[in-house]
Design a protein around this motif. Structure first.
Motif: not given
Lengths: 102, 388, 328, 171, 186
Positions: E152, E154, E157
């Protein structure tokens, strides 16, 4: 009592305190501090005498200035001596250094 | 308020041992630099005995960030140990990657595709520049110059962006695999690297103007911590620390691995081994790295980036192997003993910083405290690598 | 109205008003200089500097000051309680006196003393004492080393400072800041920088050393001594030292502008703007130095002083005296 | 402060400074505290100089004494690290401190008596002596003493440096 | 003597050169990314935690064949997989599953997407990732024979407790599928 006396008494107090310190302090540095007190007393008396009597004004002020110069010189030298003493004896308390060994 | 301190103020084992050793030396001050101290760059602790501003003795104390990397090697499979290598020396992670991967490949007789070798050279050299840049900034920071480290980080940031493209991480890379690398270089990587090299060639003169030529810095480095070649050998110092003393020992040249024998590059050496020589060696090494990268970019062949015949489960045959690469701090060695199972029987890491650090105690003797800091900085230590 | 004016003309009232004004000036300038320093550092390092509190981070120093005031005051075990807390006060207090005799404009002057220069020199020397007490009182080895450095440094650099100041006193024939400024109001070329360039350079270098600014910030050399004499100070104890450092920068720059750069004299704008401009220009140069140079080593620092500055300033002084005698 | 024509209230303040500072200077156990006492006294004396309209001497007092001499003494304390070792005046010899008090009090009282009895009549404060006149005196009638003091200073400094060097060599 | 003076002059000139450099930099615009107002642009190569890849035609169905290779290779043991063979309802141990899957496994290589209709021998019941332990080496992704794992991206986070980093990847896959469906519907 005029104010000249007051200044002189202040100077005397400094002198007395210094004298007491010199006799009672155990370490060289403490004694040096006491000597400075006495020198200050002298300077104060000098300036007071020259400023508040018909005596020559510059005389007292310059005299005090010279005393200050002396004090600086003295402090330098004493600092060096104290250093030497502390290196050699490991202490600066006069009682421990009183032995007259080289 | 406590009348009695609830902890001992006399210090711990190391400091008491240290002061015992130097007993009867007269009027000195024992100072504890670290484990938390701005100039030790991590959790290194150095106990120094000061006579005024002069360092009479210095002793590094290690182990504050010991993480048992060698022991971990024995309980993990060969593949599982890969990410550990990026953590040993986080500043030149790819060299450690390479040392481990290379050792296993040597043990198994694995062939590495030629493209993968070039990829490794390019990325490893980029990482070396990264490491030297950080050292450069941090060293000047040690000497009280606040600005250069941010200029260095400007370039380093670009480098990390570049290295992020194939590796996916920015610091603790885990990129090399047995028989190749984990991802191919992309076109963006290649163009960005070329752009960076062009840019870096204009930056280096600026660095020299700002720092190298600076009178104050030269005063802080020249004739400081002069390390004779004999002494450097005695301590087993490697890398720029050894080369600063005039010994042209570079693993890339002496025992060439991978495709390093196909590039033209110089081994910069110093003269008297003082901090300035180490400084100059590192600055010159960055330029040499750029040279290598340029050649590698021009020569890089097509082909697979990983050997397709790498077995599914890595189980090297019984035997032992030693493989060394040239890291930013010196010779990185991996010694591996295999008993034929999926896990190494013994794994020994030779960290260059460990040997380099121990030069410090002898070099720092008799110098001024500020010089000791300068020497410590010029050794370019990464503490996690020393403790492992 | 006239009564109020008369009341303001009373010397004691005048003095008190001046002191209050100076304290406000110092506090304000502390905030401004912190902001400027951080912005200068930021721009030199190609980053924005403080940005988040207020527009362009303008309120950042205020927030920092609030934080410092709100922080707990911690005193290390075994420290000398009195000396530890007196030191920051002693570091800060003389600054107000130092700024009193400096004319910020033709009439903007706290106290007109004939010996203004001497007064500033005398009281600015007190800072080192504060550093000593802080270093000693902290019961910390780093602080002690920092204090020892501070003493040696400031004792050494006081000499070239005084000698270079004397040169100006010789040429102007006065120790009063007002007279010295008055002698430089005849255009740009009458500024003392042009007649005493060497003295200006020596003064500036010594001033850097006296204010413990980089590259001479050895008493707080962070890479060696963590924070030197103020290692153990937190909250407002540290805040006062910090404020004192910036205030001494102002004092030194103000003295330099009066002695060498013509003080408040200048065309078009009124005097105090010129004065402020000159002070800030000098401070900016000091900041520029700080964010450019590494720190010198201790023995190098003393060598610069004893081997270069003092002989040079002595020669300069002798030369000045000779020329003045010849001209007469 | 320069319109003194009698006893100024500030005199009391300075006197308190002098006495308290002096007392701390001789009585304090820690030498650094004694030194701070000395500094307070020095300020008190400087204040008195100001009261007597001798600002030059007052500033010189601060410049030389406070700025240089005390710093030197502080350096001595720091280098020898005598603060803890100094047990002050009270430990041990009661006799000695008694003697000290006696000696100091005796000489001070005698001098005080002389001062009070034979003090010349004070005149109102003279106008401040100008720097120019001071300078003329220093280079005129005082030239010899001026030279002497500079020689003494120089010799003291050279001596101190020499002593310091001998120490380094000895090792 | 002359050499000393020459050296000094050279040194002083070097100081001026330094000032010139910083002075020039002072006048140039800043280069840092002004975070809340700007963001870095190279996030596509960022590797965050892993995520499951769905099969081509059903975004809710993971590609995973429960070979447990990733679970085995993970150095820090942060992956936990539950699965079963349809028909046999009992859990099958790791090694056995591995032996059953006789797919040859070269290291990561791009492969053809597998459709749901293909021979999915095993059904994934749960895929939990303890991201607290993950050292981001990417070995799981590379060892997956069917490329059912991906990184991912992200970057932002963040969480306040360790619980926030214990992911149920299967649930995440289903959530993602739901959100794309919603998007499609909209």
């Amino acid at each position: 009592m005029n104010y000249l006396v007051l200044y002189h008494l202040a100077a005397l107090i400094l002198f007395g305190l210094g004298l007491y310190g010199i006799t009672c302090r155990k370490s060289l540095v403490g004694m040096l501090i006491s000597v400075e007190l006495m020198l200050n007393g002298a300077g104060l008396a000098l300036v007071a005498s020259s400023r508040l009597t018909p005596a020559l004004d510059e005389l007292g002020q310059l005299g005090t200035l010279l005393v200050m110069g002396l004090a600086a010189a003295e402090a330098t030298l004493v600092l060096a001596i104290i250093l030497i003493v502390s290196r050699r004896f490991g202490t600066t308390e006069i009682a421990d250094i009183a032995t007259l060994k080289g | 308020m406590l009348d009695k301190p609830s902890f001992s103020l006399d210090g711990d084992y190391y400091s008491s041992r240290f002061s015992e050793l130097g007993k009867g030396e007269g009027d000195t001050l024992v100072l504890n630099l670290g484990p938390q101290h701005p100039s030790t760059h991590g959790v290194l602790r150095v106990i120094v005995e000061l006579d005024g501003e002069y360092v009479r003795r210095a002793e590094p104390v290690l182990g504050y960030i010991h993480r048992m990397h060698e022991k971990m090697g024995e309980v993990k499979t060969y593949v599982q140990y890969l990410p550990n290598m990026g953590r040993v020396d986080y500043l030149h992670a790819l060299a450690w990657n390479w040392a481990y991967v290379g050792a296993v490949e040597k043990l198994m007789g694995l062939e590495v595709p030629s493209r993968a070798e070039y990829i490794r050279v390019i990325t490893c050299e980029l990482n070396r520049i990264c490491s030297h840049l950080l050292w450069w900034g941090a060293y000047v920071l040690d000497l009280g110059g606040f600005t250069p480290i941010l200029y260095a980080f400007d370039d380093r940031e670009i480098l990390m962006d570049i290295l992020q493209i194939p590796t996916g991480s920015r610091l603790t890379y885990c990129y090399y695999r047995f028989g190749g690398v984990s991802a191919d270089l992309t076109e963006t990587f290649l163009t960005q690297t070329r752009n960076f090299i062009e840019r870096f060639k204009t930056r280096i003169p600026m660095y020299h103007d700002l720092v190298t030529g600076n009178m104050i810095l030269r005063g802080r480095c020249e004739d400081i911590g002069a390390l004779p070649a004999e002494m450097a050998r005695r301590y087993g110092a490697t890398g720029p620390v050894l080369r600063g003393s005039g010994v042209a020992y570079d693993v890339r040249r002496v025992e060439p691995y991978s495709v390093y024998d196909q590039f033209e590059f110089d081994i910069p050496v110093g003269k008297n081994g003082d901090a300035m020589d180490r400084y100059d060696v590192r600055m010159a090494e960055m330029e040499q790295s750029v040279r290598i990268i340029e050649q590698a970019l021009n020569q890089i062949p097509d082909g697979p980036f990983i050997n397709p015949d790498v077995p599914d489960r890595i189980m090297p045959p019984k035997g032992e192997v030693y493989f060394a690469v040239e890291g930013a701090r010196g010779k990185i060695g991996v010694y591996l003993v295999s008993d034929g199972t999926a896990r190494p029987y013994r794994l020994k890491l030779r960290a260059p910083g460990f040997s380099n650090l121990h030069v410090f105690a002898e070099l720092a003797q008799g110098t001024i405290l500020a010089d000791a800091v300068s020497i410590l900085g010029s050794l370019d230590l990464v503490i996690p690598e020393i403790d492992r | 109205m006239t009564q109020i004016l008369q009341f303001l003309m009373l010397p004691l009232v005048h003095l008190i008003v001046a002191l209050i004004a100076i304290l406000t000036f110092i506090a304000l300038n502390g905030l401004i200089l912190v902001y400027v320093e951080r912005k200068v550092a930021g721009f030199i390092q190609r980053r924005p500097g403080p940005f988040e509190v207020g527009p362009h981070g303008l309120l950042q120093p205020l927030a920092d000051a609030l934080k410092l005031v709100g922080k707990q005051l911690v005193m290390p075990r075994g420290a000398d309680r009195i000396l530890f807390w007196v030191a920051p006060l002693l570091s800060f207090a003389p600054v107000a006196i130092c700024l009193l005799p400096i004319p910020f404009g033709p009439y903007l002057l706290g106290l007109n003393v004939n010996l203004g220069l001497l007064l500033v020199l005398a009281f600015s020397g007190l800072n080192v004492l504060a550093l000593c007490l802080a270093g000693w009182g902290s019961n910390n080895k780093y602080a002690l080393l920092g204090a020892a450095r501070a003493v040696a440094q400031s004792v050494a650099y006081e000499i070239p400072l005084l000698l270079s100041v004397l040169c100006v006193a010789f040429t102007c024939g006065s120790l009063s800041f007002v007279d010295i400024t008055a002698s430089q109001t005849r255009g740009l070329l009458s500024w003392n920088v042009f007649s005493q360039p060497l003295a200006f350079l020596i003064f500036f270098v010594s001033a850097l050393a006296e204010t413990n600014r980089a590259p001479f910030d050895l008493p707080e050399a962070e890479s060696e001594l963590t924070a030197g004499f103020h290692t153990e100070y937190s909250g407002m104890g540290f805040g006062l030292f910090f404020l004192a450092e910036y205030s001494y920068m102002i004092v030194v720059s103000a003295v330099a502008s009066v002695l060498f750069l013509g003080g408040w004299s200048g065309p078009f704008f009124s005097g105090h703007w010129w004065m402020l401009g000159k002070i800030y220009a000098l401070i900016l140069i000091m900041m520029w130095f700080r964010w450019t140079y590494p720190r010198v080593r201790f023995d190098q620092l003393l060598n610069i002083c004893w081997k270069w500055l003092i002989p040079l300033s002595l020669i300069n002084l002798l030369g000045t005296a000779l020329i003045i005698n010849l001209v007469r | 402060m320069d319109q003194l024509s009698g006893i100024h209230p500030a005199y009391g303040l300075y006197l308190v400074l002098i006495i308290s500072g002096g007392a701390v200077a001789v009585l304090a156990r820690s030498l650094v505290r004694a030194l701070s006492g000395l500094i307070i006294t020095l300020f008190g004396v400087a204040g008195m100089y100001l009261l007597m309209a001798a600002p030059f001497i007052a500033f010189m007092q601060i410049l030389i004494y406070v700025g240089a001499v005390t710093v030197l003494i502080f350096f001595a304390i720091m280098l020898t690290r005598t603060s803890e070792g100094e047990s002050g005046s009270e430990s041990g010899s009661v006799g000695r401190s008694f003697l000290g008090i006696w000696a100091a009090a005796f000489s001070t009282l005698v001098l005080a008596a002389v001062v009070v009895r034979h003090m010349p009549k004070a005149i109102p404060l003279k106008p401040e002596a100008s720097m120019g006149r001071l300078g003329e005196f220093l280079t005129g009638p005082f030239a010899l003493s001026f030279e002497l003091i500079s020689v003494v200073l120089f010799v003291a400094m050279a001596g101190a440096v020499l002593l310091g060097f001998e120490r380094r060599k000895a090792k | 003597m002359t050499t000393t003076i020459q050296k000094t002059m050279k040194g002083l000139w070097s100081l001026i050169v330094g000032l010139k450099v910083t002075g020039k930099e002072f006048c140039r615009p800043w280069i840092t990314v002004h975070y809340p107002r700007q963001e870095v642009t190279n996030l596509d190569t960022f590797r965050g935690h892993i995520d499951l890849v769905p099969v081509l035609d059903d975004p809710e169905k993971p590609l995973c064949i429960v070979c447990r290779r990733c679970e085995e290779v993970c150095p820090s043991g942060c992956i936990r997989i539950e699965g079963h063979v349809p028909g046999e309802e009992k859990e099958v141990p790791v090694r056995q599953l591995l032996l059953v899957s006789n797919i040859s496994l070269p290291h990561s290589a791009a492969r053809e997407p597998i459709c749901a209709t293909d021979k999915t021998l095993r059904v994934l019941d749960g895929f939990s990732l303890n991201y607290n332990l993950c050292s981001l080496c990417g070995l799981c992704v590379q060892s997956c024979p069917v490329s059912s794992l991906t990184f991912s991206s992200d970057v932002y986070l963040a969480g306040a407790s360790r619980k926030d980093f214990e992911f149920d990847l299967l649930q995440r896959l289903i959530d993602r599928a739901g959100s794309t469906k919603l998007k499609k519907a909209a």
